[in-house]
Design a protein around this motif. Structure first.
Motif, short mmCIF file in Angstrom:
data_model
loop_
_atom_site.label_atom_id
_atom_site.label_comp_id
_atom_site.label_asym_id
_atom_site.label_seq_id
_atom_site.Cartn_x
_atom_site.Cartn_y
_atom_site.Cartn_z
N ASP A 1 106.73 42.65 34.47
CA ASP A 1 105.73 41.62 34.74
C ASP A 1 105.78 41.27 36.23
OD1 ASP A 1 105.22 41.63 32.05
OD2 ASP A 1 106.32 39.77 31.63
N SER B 1 96.65 45.94 30.38
CA SER B 1 97.47 44.79 30.79
C SER B 1 96.73 43.50 30.49
CB SER B 1 97.80 44.86 32.29
OG SER B 1 96.64 44.62 33.07
N SER B 2 97.48 42.41 30.53
CA SER B 2 96.91 41.06 30.47
C SER B 2 97.19 40.38 31.80
CB SER B 2 97.52 40.26 29.32
OG SER B 2 97.22 40.85 28.08
N THR C 1 100.99 40.63 32.97
CA THR C 1 101.99 40.78 31.91
C THR C 1 101.54 41.87 30.94
OG1 THR C 1 100.93 39.09 30.54
CG2 THR C 1 102.65 38.35 32.04
N ASN C 2 102.48 42.34 30.15
CA ASN C 2 102.20 43.35 29.12
C ASN C 2 101.46 44.56 29.69
OD1 ASN C 2 103.30 41.72 26.99
ND2 ASN C 2 101.40 40.53 27.03
N LYS C 3 101.84 44.96 30.90
CA LYS C 3 101.22 46.14 31.50
C LYS C 3 101.88 47.40 30.96
CE LYS C 3 99.91 48.19 35.94
NZ LYS C 3 99.93 48.02 37.42
N LYS D 1 106.02 50.32 29.06
CA LYS D 1 105.81 48.95 29.55
C LYS D 1 106.37 48.80 30.95
CE LYS D 1 106.27 44.09 28.22
NZ LYS D 1 106.50 43.64 29.60
#
Length: 301
Positions: free
Chosen positions: A286, A258-259, A275-277, A283
């Motif tokens: 978020d 993730s980010s 985000t982007n987990k 996916k």
């Protein structure tokens, strides 16, 4: 740079043991200036310290954008510093003293600053200073400049601790998340405990350890949850806060990436976004939470 750090750097040359390749009358006079400052500093005498500067002496940060010029302005900075009864202590390592002219000396060294605040680790700052000998033969400070933060964690871990230390909580619907962060006894790591509670499930705990990765030159953290999952996080400082790249596995062995961003809204609110987990190739939605600093527990009578 904040007032206390700049003030310490401004007097670094005066609080140090002077070292040079050979002792000379000029070097001895520089050492005498040190003893004068020690007396003034111990008595918290901002006026006496200001008199150790030239009339137009200055204190500057690396960029030159934060500049204090003149004895009166310098006196005001030290008055602000001494108004805090917990004024930090300082120790100095002098790398060199160079007499570049009969009336001009340049000193380079490191100031080790020890805050008195509970849990605050020491900091180390590289500095350079220029001194001029006046017509009476007295050495005065013409200018000082801090060069870099050379604390073990390059200053970044200390900066994160100033934001993250403490007890935090967040409530999203029926789910509550609590986080407590403090310095480890060694002063090398931030450590913390996490607790997630919800009415329809068992409480889930976790631990976090945050340190400085000397190879990457960045902050790295490790998180472990009570179910058996683990994550490694790589932090990058931004103008707003920190960008965090996460990779790890769940207790079932599923890969997780993730980010994240951690942005202080103010001293008592942190905004944590994910985000982007992706878990096992899928996916996830978020998320964004606002952590609120919990006030200290009331003291027992």
């Amino acid at each position: 740079m904040n007032t206390p750090i700049k003030a310490f750097l401004a007097v670094a040359l005066l609080t140090s043991s002077i070292k040079a390749e050979e002792d000379t009358p000029s070097i001895s006079a520089l050492a005498e200036a040190a003893s004068q400052f020690v007396i003034a500093y111990n008595e918290k005498d901002a006026s006496a310290i200001a008199q150790l500067f030239t009339e137009d002496g200055e204190m500057s940060d690396l960029t030159g954008q934060d500049l204090t010029s003149g004895r009166e302005a310098i006196k005001a900075r030290y008055e602000a510093l001494f108004s805090n009864e917990n004024s930090p202590g300082i120790a100095i390592e002098v790398d060199s003293v160079r007499l570049v002219a009969p009336n001009l000396a340049i000193e380079d060294g490191t100031a080790h600053i020890t805050p008195l605040e509970e849990g605050a680790p020491p900091r180390s700052i590289k500095y350079t200073a220029t001194l001029l000998k006046n017509d009476s033969g007295v050495w005065e400070i013409a200018s000082t400049r801090d060069l870099s933060d050379v604390t073990d964690a390059e200053g970044e871990l200390f900066a994160l601790s100033k934001v993250l230390n403490g007890d935090w909580t967040c409530q999203v619907g029926d789910v509550r998340f609590d986080l407590a962060i403090q310095w480890e006894d060694t002063g090398k790591f931030l450590v913390g405990e996490m607790l997630t509670t919800a009415p329809d499930s068992e409480p889930q705990t976790g631990s976090i350890r945050i340190g400085w990765n000397a190879a990457r030159k960045s902050i790295t953290s490790w998180m472990f949850d009570s179910l058996g999952g683990s994550m490694q996080n790589f932090w990058t400082a931004t103008d707003e806060g920190w960008l965090i790249r996460t990779e790890g596995t769940t207790a079932e062995g599923e890969a997780v990436t993730s980010s994240q961003t951690l942005v202080p809204e103010n001293d008592d609110i942190l905004v944590w976004s994910v985000t982007n987990k992706i878990i096992d190739g899928v996916k996830q939605p978020d998320t964004k939470i606002r952590l609120v600093r919990r006030p200290p527990e009331p003291a027992n009578d």
